[in-house]
Write a protein that holds these residues in place. Sequence first.
Motif, PDB file in Angstrom:
ATOM      1  N   VAL A   1      44.016   0.117 106.214  1.00 43.66           N
ATOM      2  CA  VAL A   1      43.405  -0.970 105.375  1.00 43.66           C
ATOM      3  C   VAL A   1      42.174   0.120 104.275  1.00 43.66           C
ATOM      4  N   PHE A   2      40.678   0.202 105.199  1.00 40.35           N
ATOM      5  CA  PHE A   2      40.222   1.284 104.942  1.00 40.35           C
ATOM      6  C   PHE A   2      40.403   1.685 103.634  1.00 40.35           C
ATOM      7  N   LEU A   3      41.039   2.834 104.214  1.00 44.52           N
ATOM      8  CA  LEU A   3      41.628   3.957 103.354  1.00 44.52           C
ATOM      9  C   LEU A   3      42.324   3.481 101.963  1.00 44.52           C
TER      10      LEU A   3
ATOM     11  N   ALA B   1      35.363 -10.933 117.948  1.00 45.43           N
ATOM     12  CA  ALA B   1      35.323 -11.116 116.498  1.00 45.43           C
ATOM     13  C   ALA B   1      37.063 -11.153 116.611  1.00 45.43           C
ATOM     14  N   PRO B   2      37.497 -12.324 117.344  1.00 39.76           N
ATOM     15  CA  PRO B   2      38.884 -12.238 117.331  1.00 39.76           C
ATOM     16  C   PRO B   2      40.061 -11.686 116.583  1.00 39.76           C
TER      17      PRO B   2
ATOM     18  N   ARG C   1      44.701 -10.120 109.200  1.00 43.47           N
ATOM     19  CA  ARG C   1      43.374 -10.023 110.354  1.00 43.47           C
ATOM     20  C   ARG C   1      41.736  -8.881 109.628  1.00 43.47           C
ATOM     21  N   VAL C   2      42.721  -7.831 110.133  1.00 45.24           N
ATOM     22  CA  VAL C   2      41.329  -7.266 109.921  1.00 45.24           C
ATOM     23  C   VAL C   2      40.958  -7.056 108.644  1.00 45.24           C
ATOM     24  N   SER C   3      41.366  -6.792 108.133  1.00 46.23           N
ATOM     25  CA  SER C   3      40.288  -6.940 106.703  1.00 46.23           C
ATOM     26  C   SER C   3      39.515  -7.755 106.888  1.00 46.23           C
ATOM     27  N   HIS C   4      39.351  -9.017 106.948  1.00 50.42           N
ATOM     28  CA  HIS C   4      38.308 -10.115 107.133  1.00 50.42           C
ATOM     29  C   HIS C   4      37.346  -8.989 107.649  1.00 50.42           C
TER      30      HIS C   4
ATOM     31  N   VAL D   1      53.307  -5.823 110.875  1.00 53.12           N
ATOM     32  CA  VAL D   1      51.873  -5.342 109.994  1.00 53.12           C
ATOM     33  C   VAL D   1      50.972  -5.997 109.345  1.00 53.12           C
ATOM     34  N   TRP D   2      51.936  -6.995 108.770  1.00 52.83           N
ATOM     35  CA  TRP D   2      50.967  -7.522 107.479  1.00 52.83           C
ATOM     36  C   TRP D   2      50.003  -8.425 107.850  1.00 52.83           C
TER      37      TRP D   2
END
Length: 213
Positions: free
Chosen positions: A172-174, A89-90, A140-143, A134-135
């Motif tokens: 983001v998960f939290l 997962a890039p 990308r990690v939100s994907h 950071v945004w």
Amino acid sequence: MSHPASQPAANHVEVEHSIVLIRHGETEWSRSGQHTGTTDLPLLPEGEACARRAGELLAGMSFVAAFCSPLQRAVRTAELAGLRDVELAPELREWDYGGYEGLTTPQIREQTGDPTWEIFKDGTVPGDTPGESVWDVAARVSHVLAKVTPLLDEGNVALVAHGHSLRILASVFLQMSPRFGARLLLDAGSLSMLGFHHGQPTIQVWNRQTRGA
């Protein structure tokens, strides 16, 4: 290692599935505190040992999916931890530090003349690569989270990646600001677990050590 969790409240179904975060084992630069984004360093022998111990801790868990950063330090960690059918997962790659790649925080503070410089607060500057905010990393990690979270209905999911990218993913998960990651220490080779409790995203385990375990 317990991992109680529940699905979002809309489903009203209690489950016991987790997103398991595995930070890669130690490299030469993680040991020295150098910012290691795009530089593709191998694990040190100690890092390989941590990855094997992480696999021992996970031996009682099954996974419906596993995703890994394409950088070799993460790929090797996933392999030594015994994860199977790992999908690259890039989006999980480490923060692109741009002009700060390879520098320690004290070196950057000296270079900038700012004794309070901190990556989550002040970000990066362009260098051999453009660098990211950071945004950018959070986007990308939100994907990854959008793909992974529904899989918790079926079982546990493993993510193998890097210190900063995983700290931002957890934030983001939290449902916190990505800058909250500055408060989540995450050591090389460590294990963490995220899930839901009464519909709320929660930390179940954080920064469990594998060094010298």
